[in-house]
Design a protein around this motif. Structure first.
Motif, PDB file in Angstrom:
ATOM      1  N   ARG A 106       0.805  -1.218   0.000  1.00  0.00           N
ATOM      2  CA  ARG A 106       0.000   0.000   0.000  1.00  0.00           C
ATOM      3  C   ARG A 106       0.841   1.273   0.000  1.00  0.00           C
ATOM      4  O   ARG A 106       0.300   2.368   0.102  1.00  0.00           O
ATOM      5  N   LEU A 107       2.161   1.113  -0.096  1.00  0.00           N
ATOM      6  CA  LEU A 107       3.057   2.262  -0.115  1.00  0.00           C
ATOM      7  C   LEU A 107       3.547   2.553  -1.525  1.00  0.00           C
ATOM      8  O   LEU A 107       3.945   1.648  -2.259  1.00  0.00           O
ATOM      9  N   SER A 108       3.527   3.811  -1.918  1.00  0.00           N
ATOM     10  CA  SER A 108       4.129   4.240  -3.180  1.00  0.00           C
ATOM     11  C   SER A 108       4.962   5.483  -2.881  1.00  0.00           C
ATOM     12  O   SER A 108       4.556   6.347  -2.103  1.00  0.00           O
ATOM     13  N   ALA A 109       6.157   5.547  -3.498  1.00  0.00           N
ATOM     14  CA  ALA A 109       7.061   6.665  -3.258  1.00  0.00           C
ATOM     15  C   ALA A 109       7.694   7.095  -4.567  1.00  0.00           C
ATOM     16  O   ALA A 109       7.765   6.326  -5.528  1.00  0.00           O
ATOM     17  N   LYS A 110       8.188   8.318  -4.590  1.00  0.00           N
ATOM     18  CA  LYS A 110       8.843   8.825  -5.793  1.00  0.00           C
ATOM     19  C   LYS A 110       9.903   9.846  -5.396  1.00  0.00           C
ATOM     20  O   LYS A 110       9.880  10.408  -4.297  1.00  0.00           O
ATOM     21  N   GLY A 111      10.849  10.058  -6.325  1.00  0.00           N
ATOM     22  CA  GLY A 111      11.913  11.012  -6.072  1.00  0.00           C
ATOM     23  C   GLY A 111      12.769  11.193  -7.299  1.00  0.00           C
ATOM     24  O   GLY A 111      12.515  10.598  -8.358  1.00  0.00           O
ATOM     25  N   GLY A 112      13.820  11.999  -7.167  1.00  0.00           N
ATOM     26  CA  GLY A 112      14.683  12.268  -8.299  1.00  0.00           C
ATOM     27  C   GLY A 112      15.697  11.174  -8.563  1.00  0.00           C
ATOM     28  O   GLY A 112      16.123  10.982  -9.703  1.00  0.00           O
ATOM     29  N   SER A 113      16.091  10.436  -7.520  1.00  0.00           N
ATOM     30  CA  SER A 113      17.072   9.365  -7.682  1.00  0.00           C
ATOM     31  C   SER A 113      16.916   8.351  -6.558  1.00  0.00           C
ATOM     32  O   SER A 113      16.363   8.656  -5.498  1.00  0.00           O
ATOM     33  N   LEU A 114      17.420   7.133  -6.822  1.00  0.00           N
ATOM     34  CA  LEU A 114      17.387   6.068  -5.821  1.00  0.00           C
ATOM     35  C   LEU A 114      18.688   5.288  -5.885  1.00  0.00           C
ATOM     36  O   LEU A 114      19.126   4.880  -6.959  1.00  0.00           O
ATOM     37  N   THR A 115      19.312   5.087  -4.719  1.00  0.00           N
ATOM     38  CA  THR A 115      20.495   4.250  -4.613  1.00  0.00           C
ATOM     39  C   THR A 115      20.145   3.046  -3.764  1.00  0.00           C
ATOM     40  O   THR A 115      19.761   3.195  -2.598  1.00  0.00           O
ATOM     41  N   TYR A 116      20.252   1.845  -4.350  1.00  0.00           N
ATOM     42  CA  TYR A 116      19.915   0.630  -3.623  1.00  0.00           C
ATOM     43  C   TYR A 116      21.161  -0.225  -3.399  1.00  0.00           C
ATOM     44  O   TYR A 116      21.930  -0.485  -4.336  1.00  0.00           O
ATOM     45  N   SER A 117      21.352  -0.702  -2.161  1.00  0.00           N
ATOM     46  CA  SER A 117      22.491  -1.537  -1.797  1.00  0.00           C
ATOM     47  C   SER A 117      22.016  -2.937  -1.437  1.00  0.00           C
ATOM     48  O   SER A 117      21.199  -3.101  -0.519  1.00  0.00           O
ATOM     49  N   GLU A 118      22.508  -3.953  -2.150  1.00  0.00           N
ATOM     50  CA  GLU A 118      22.174  -5.335  -1.813  1.00  0.00           C
ATOM     51  C   GLU A 118      22.762  -5.715  -0.460  1.00  0.00           C
ATOM     52  O   GLU A 118      22.187  -6.531   0.262  1.00  0.00           O
ATOM     53  N   ALA A 119      23.909  -5.148  -0.118  1.00  0.00           N
ATOM     54  CA  ALA A 119      24.571  -5.493   1.135  1.00  0.00           C
ATOM     55  C   ALA A 119      23.739  -5.086   2.353  1.00  0.00           C
ATOM     56  O   ALA A 119      23.637  -5.834   3.337  1.00  0.00           O
ATOM     57  N   SER A 120      23.130  -3.915   2.300  1.00  0.00           N
ATOM     58  CA  SER A 120      22.339  -3.429   3.434  1.00  0.00           C
ATOM     59  C   SER A 120      20.852  -3.702   3.286  1.00  0.00           C
ATOM     60  O   SER A 120      20.106  -3.687   4.269  1.00  0.00           O
ATOM     61  N   GLY A 121      20.401  -3.934   2.054  1.00  0.00           N
ATOM     62  CA  GLY A 121      18.978  -4.155   1.822  1.00  0.00           C
ATOM     63  C   GLY A 121      18.156  -2.885   1.932  1.00  0.00           C
ATOM     64  O   GLY A 121      16.963  -2.933   2.225  1.00  0.00           O
ATOM     65  N   THR A 122      18.787  -1.744   1.698  1.00  0.00           N
ATOM     66  CA  THR A 122      18.075  -0.468   1.781  1.00  0.00           C
ATOM     67  C   THR A 122      18.224   0.317   0.488  1.00  0.00           C
ATOM     68  O   THR A 122      19.259   0.268  -0.176  1.00  0.00           O
ATOM     69  N   GLY A 123      17.170   1.054   0.166  1.00  0.00           N
ATOM     70  CA  GLY A 123      17.181   1.955  -0.970  1.00  0.00           C
ATOM     71  C   GLY A 123      16.988   3.373  -0.481  1.00  0.00           C
ATOM     72  O   GLY A 123      16.043   3.643   0.278  1.00  0.00           O
ATOM     73  N   VAL A 124      17.871   4.280  -0.855  1.00  0.00           N
ATOM     74  CA  VAL A 124      17.811   5.671  -0.407  1.00  0.00           C
ATOM     75  C   VAL A 124      17.279   6.535  -1.543  1.00  0.00           C
ATOM     76  O   VAL A 124      17.878   6.621  -2.612  1.00  0.00           O
ATOM     77  N   LEU A 125      16.152   7.167  -1.283  1.00  0.00           N
ATOM     78  CA  LEU A 125      15.465   7.993  -2.267  1.00  0.00           C
ATOM     79  C   LEU A 125      15.768   9.463  -1.973  1.00  0.00           C
ATOM     80  O   LEU A 125      15.565   9.934  -0.850  1.00  0.00           O
ATOM     81  N   LYS A 126      16.263  10.179  -2.981  1.00  0.00           N
ATOM     82  CA  LYS A 126      16.590  11.594  -2.840  1.00  0.00           C
ATOM     83  C   LYS A 126      15.921  12.394  -3.960  1.00  0.00           C
ATOM     84  O   LYS A 126      15.273  11.827  -4.817  1.00  0.00           O
ATOM     85  N   GLY A 127      16.117  13.716  -3.910  1.00  0.00           N
ATOM     86  CA  GLY A 127      15.532  14.571  -4.939  1.00  0.00           C
ATOM     87  C   GLY A 127      14.061  14.830  -4.674  1.00  0.00           C
ATOM     88  O   GLY A 127      13.198  14.356  -5.416  1.00  0.00           O
ATOM     89  N   ASN A 128      13.751  15.572  -3.593  1.00  0.00           N
ATOM     90  CA  ASN A 128      12.367  15.894  -3.209  1.00  0.00           C
ATOM     91  C   ASN A 128      11.493  14.646  -3.111  1.00  0.00           C
ATOM     92  O   ASN A 128      10.427  14.559  -3.755  1.00  0.00           O
ATOM     93  N   PRO A 129      11.901  13.665  -2.321  1.00  0.00           N
ATOM     94  CA  PRO A 129      11.115  12.436  -2.236  1.00  0.00           C
ATOM     95  C   PRO A 129       9.791  12.631  -1.495  1.00  0.00           C
ATOM     96  O   PRO A 129       9.686  13.474  -0.602  1.00  0.00           O
TER      97      PRO A 129
END
Length: 307
Positions: A106-129
């Motif tokens: 039920r979650l949707s998000a958007k932004g200017g860029s996304l950096t995803y790391s397999e090692a940490s399992g996290t995606g960082v969304l930037k650019g007015n997210p």
């Protein structure tokens, strides 16, 4: 459309080399927590399939990580320096350039860029997210919208962390803070860093502003737990204490611990006894003294893994 995992595409081109690399120690096991973090792309990339980086372009590029769905015009998959990409599964980084759209459940998000790391399992969304979380049913409360300077999505826990001028809006409630942790499974928000919550005026009710050291909110139930130097401001009434439990559906706030309420217009001051609390009817901005104790249901607001 059939989804093609990146390593399946690479295996076709370099089957002997890839099979040898995947048999080495440190590779992932299907169903493991590490496997859950692996990013998979649709379509074929350009670039050196052995060393990387690999570039994906499309209209849009589509990728999945566990239940996370990602779309963007362009993505670059890279390995740590000195490691061939065919040996880096579980350690790779995906850089998506925007506009980027992310969704899960039920979650949707958007932004200017996304950096995803397999090692940490996290995606960082930037650019007015920004992000939107919709209720399972219209009777389950209001849609939650979040804006911030940066958002981090965890694929292991379905928890998002937003930082930098965070704003959370749910119905007529608006929360602001430096940091927000939102558990999508529990619909629980934790705001820290000068947090405050404002319930808009309406239907004869005066605007209510609640602040403290930490704010926790169950967005579905419309209940709030604030602790640490709490303050409630409504019209000419200012109520302070150590903690407050607020039930928006019932229009009542329970202030405990050194609770004091002052009306600047009438000059009336109310103090709760050590064994009691103050009850504030937020519909009419009226405060009353209660001599018996009130126990805040703090257990309802515990974060994932918190004891």
């Amino acid at each position: 459309m059939k989804k093609i995992a990146l390593f399946a595409a690479v295996t076709v081109a370099l089957a002997p080399a890839v099979l040898a690399a995947q048999s080495k120690p440190g590779t992932t096991t299907p169903g493991s927590s590490t496997e859950k973090r692996i990013i998979n792309f649709q379509g074929a990339p350009t670039g050196n399939l052995r060393t990387g980086p690999l570039t994906f372009t499309g209209n849009p590029v589509r990728a999945t990580v566990s239940t996370l769905q990602i779309t963007a015009p362009k993505a670059v998959l890279s390995a740590p320096a000195g490691t061939p990409i065919v040996e880096a599964k579980g350690k790779r980084t995906g850089e998506f350039s925007g506009p980027v759209n992310v969704s899960r459940g039920r979650l949707s998000a958007k932004g200017g860029s996304l950096t995803y790391s397999e090692a940490s399992g996290t995606g960082v969304l930037k650019g007015n997210p920004s992000a939107t979380f919709v209720p399972e049913d219209k009777k389950d409360g209001d849609t939650v919208t979040i804006t911030a300077g940066q958002m981090s999505l965890d694929v292991d826990t379905n928890v998002s962390t937003s930082t930098g001028s965070v704003k959370l809006v749910s119905g007529d409630q608006t929360g602001r803070a430096d940091k927000l942790v939102f558990d999508e499974d529990r619909e629980l928000a934790q705001l820290t860093g000068s947090p405050s919550l404002t319930r808009a005026a309406g239907a004869g009710q005066k605007e209510l502003v609640i602040s403290g050291a930490e704010v926790r909110a169950l967005t579905k139930d419309k209940t709030l737990y604030v602790r640490g130097g709490v303050k409630l401001v409504q019209g000419t009434t200012t109520t302070t204490g150590d903690a407050v439990y607020y039930n928006d559906a019932k229009d009542v706030a329970y202030v405990v611990g050194n609770a004091v309420s002052v009306d600047s217009r009438s000059k009336v001051t109310l103090r709760a006894p050590k064994s009691g609390y103050l009850e504030q009817n937020t519909k009419f901005a009226r405060v009353s003294v209660k001599n018996s104790g009130f126990s805040i249901p703090a257990a309802q607001f515990k974060l994932r893994g918190e004891k």
